[in-house]
Structure formats: structure tokens, C-alpha cells
Design an enzyme around this catalytic site. Sequence first.
Site, PDB file in Angstrom:
ATOM      1  N   TYR A 263     -31.049  21.952 130.802  1.00 35.18           N
ATOM      2  CA  TYR A 263     -30.997  20.507 131.064  1.00 35.18           C
ATOM      3  C   TYR A 263     -29.744  20.083 131.830  1.00 35.18           C
ATOM      4  O   TYR A 263     -29.352  18.918 131.791  1.00 35.18           O
ATOM      5  CB  TYR A 263     -31.092  19.736 129.742  1.00 35.18           C
ATOM      6  CG  TYR A 263     -32.495  19.708 129.201  1.00 35.18           C
ATOM      7  CD1 TYR A 263     -33.491  18.954 129.814  1.00 35.18           C
ATOM      8  CD2 TYR A 263     -32.840  20.436 128.070  1.00 35.18           C
ATOM      9  CE1 TYR A 263     -34.786  18.929 129.325  1.00 35.18           C
ATOM     10  CE2 TYR A 263     -34.133  20.418 127.564  1.00 35.18           C
ATOM     11  CZ  TYR A 263     -35.099  19.659 128.200  1.00 35.18           C
ATOM     12  OH  TYR A 263     -36.386  19.644 127.705  1.00 35.18           O
TER      13      TYR A 263
ATOM     14  N   PHE B  79     -27.757  11.158 126.840  1.00 38.80           N
ATOM     15  CA  PHE B  79     -28.664  11.903 125.959  1.00 38.80           C
ATOM     16  C   PHE B  79     -28.554  13.418 126.108  1.00 38.80           C
ATOM     17  O   PHE B  79     -29.240  14.162 125.408  1.00 38.80           O
ATOM     18  CB  PHE B  79     -30.128  11.466 126.185  1.00 38.80           C
ATOM     19  CG  PHE B  79     -30.631  11.677 127.588  1.00 38.80           C
ATOM     20  CD1 PHE B  79     -31.114  12.918 128.003  1.00 38.80           C
ATOM     21  CD2 PHE B  79     -30.651  10.629 128.493  1.00 38.80           C
ATOM     22  CE1 PHE B  79     -31.591  13.117 129.289  1.00 38.80           C
ATOM     23  CE2 PHE B  79     -31.137  10.817 129.785  1.00 38.80           C
ATOM     24  CZ  PHE B  79     -31.597  12.066 130.184  1.00 38.80           C
TER      25      PHE B  79
ATOM     26  N   ARG C 248     -48.423  15.820 133.577  1.00 38.36           N
ATOM     27  CA  ARG C 248     -47.658  14.630 133.184  1.00 38.36           C
ATOM     28  C   ARG C 248     -48.587  13.532 132.662  1.00 38.36           C
ATOM     29  O   ARG C 248     -48.253  12.821 131.723  1.00 38.36           O
ATOM     30  CB  ARG C 248     -46.776  14.169 134.339  1.00 38.36           C
ATOM     31  CG  ARG C 248     -45.713  15.266 134.641  1.00 38.36           C
ATOM     32  CD  ARG C 248     -44.678  14.847 135.619  1.00 38.36           C
ATOM     33  NE  ARG C 248     -43.806  13.806 135.117  1.00 38.36           N
ATOM     34  CZ  ARG C 248     -42.831  13.978 134.228  1.00 38.36           C
ATOM     35  NH1 ARG C 248     -42.619  15.162 133.696  1.00 38.36           N
ATOM     36  NH2 ARG C 248     -42.069  12.969 133.858  1.00 38.36           N
TER      37      ARG C 248
ATOM     38  N   THR D  56     -42.840   9.231 128.661  1.00 39.21           N
ATOM     39  CA  THR D  56     -41.742   9.814 127.893  1.00 39.21           C
ATOM     40  C   THR D  56     -41.552   9.103 126.561  1.00 39.21           C
ATOM     41  O   THR D  56     -41.347   9.744 125.530  1.00 39.21           O
ATOM     42  CB  THR D  56     -40.436   9.764 128.722  1.00 39.21           C
ATOM     43  OG1 THR D  56     -40.655  10.454 129.952  1.00 39.21           O
ATOM     44  CG2 THR D  56     -39.287  10.407 127.979  1.00 39.21           C
TER      45      THR D  56
ATOM     46  N   ARG E 192     -48.186  12.589 123.737  1.00 45.34           N
ATOM     47  CA  ARG E 192     -47.063  11.851 123.147  1.00 45.34           C
ATOM     48  C   ARG E 192     -47.531  10.674 122.298  1.00 45.34           C
ATOM     49  O   ARG E 192     -46.949  10.395 121.256  1.00 45.34           O
ATOM     50  CB  ARG E 192     -46.097  11.411 124.237  1.00 45.34           C
ATOM     51  CG  ARG E 192     -45.318  12.605 124.806  1.00 45.34           C
ATOM     52  CD  ARG E 192     -44.395  12.188 125.902  1.00 45.34           C
ATOM     53  NE  ARG E 192     -43.511  13.275 126.310  1.00 45.34           N
ATOM     54  CZ  ARG E 192     -43.122  13.452 127.563  1.00 45.34           C
ATOM     55  NH1 ARG E 192     -43.528  12.640 128.524  1.00 45.34           N
ATOM     56  NH2 ARG E 192     -42.311  14.446 127.864  1.00 45.34           N
TER      57      ARG E 192
ATOM     58  N   GLU F 153     -37.389  25.583 136.758  1.00 39.52           N
ATOM     59  CA  GLU F 153     -37.675  25.711 135.334  1.00 39.52           C
ATOM     60  C   GLU F 153     -38.520  26.924 134.967  1.00 39.52           C
ATOM     61  O   GLU F 153     -38.273  27.564 133.941  1.00 39.52           O
ATOM     62  CB  GLU F 153     -38.366  24.434 134.836  1.00 39.52           C
ATOM     63  CG  GLU F 153     -37.453  23.229 134.889  1.00 39.52           C
ATOM     64  CD  GLU F 153     -38.127  21.927 134.508  1.00 39.52           C
ATOM     65  OE1 GLU F 153     -37.400  20.930 134.365  1.00 39.52           O
ATOM     66  OE2 GLU F 153     -39.364  21.906 134.333  1.00 39.52           O
TER      67      GLU F 153
END
Length: 137
Positions: free
Chosen positions: A49, A57, A85, A91, A102, A126
Site C-alpha cells: 500500500y 489511513f 470493481r 469502498t 461490500r 499488484e
Amino acid sequence: MEKTLLIIKPDGVKQNIIGEIVSRFEKKGLRIVAIKKVWLTKAQAKSFYIVHKEKPFYEPLSDFMSEGPVVPVVIEGAGVIAKVREIMGATNPANAAAGTIRKDFAESVERNIVHGSDSPESAAYEIPFFFSAAEIL
């Protein structure tokens, strides 16, 4: 064929919903080309990250991602980044559409079950973080 990285975060692994999450992508015609379970160290989480290093955060996210096992998954398909996504949802689960991962499973914006690459450039960074070329079938 486009590829992207999905990570089932520690909260998803702890809830024992790995199969449920993976099946949602397969049911949409996307193909799982690599999957494993790993436990990131704090240093590995911080490295993954690193793009968020200056954000407030960053430290809590690094702590969270190293608190238990995660399941990185490489998913392949046409337009896969956008599709993944969409299936994940916003998010913040409070803003996620009904039927998304989510909305159905996430506790909060901080503990939101899954991570997905947000661009081809992110996916290119990634995917190799977790998988060698020989592991992607």
C-alpha cells in the site's frame, strides 16, 4: 485478456466467505487464474500500500492487512477491472449497491472485505506482488 488482482482481506477470511466471494466472480463469467492464502507481515502490507503512504489511513490499513491471512486472487476476463470493481461495490459499504460484496458483508469503510486493482497500472504492480508468472495459469 485483461487481468486484475482481488484480495479477500482478513475480515473476509475470518468470516469464512472465501468461496462465496470467488463464486460471485465466476458466476459473472470471469476466470480465476491464480489463488492462494498468505499472511502478510506489517512490512509487506506497508510495501503493498506504499501509494497511500502520505494518507492518514496508511498505518491503520497496514495494521489491518497484517492482522490475519488474506487471499489474493488473479481474475481474467474482458473488461475485468471494471467488472470486479462493480461486483465488489463502493469502498464504503454504506454507499455500495445492493447485492455487491461490500454491501452484503462489509462492516465499515476500513473493514470492507475486498481490495481490487483500480487500473491496468495498479494491476501490473499488484499482481506480481503476490504471484510469479509461473503461478498464473
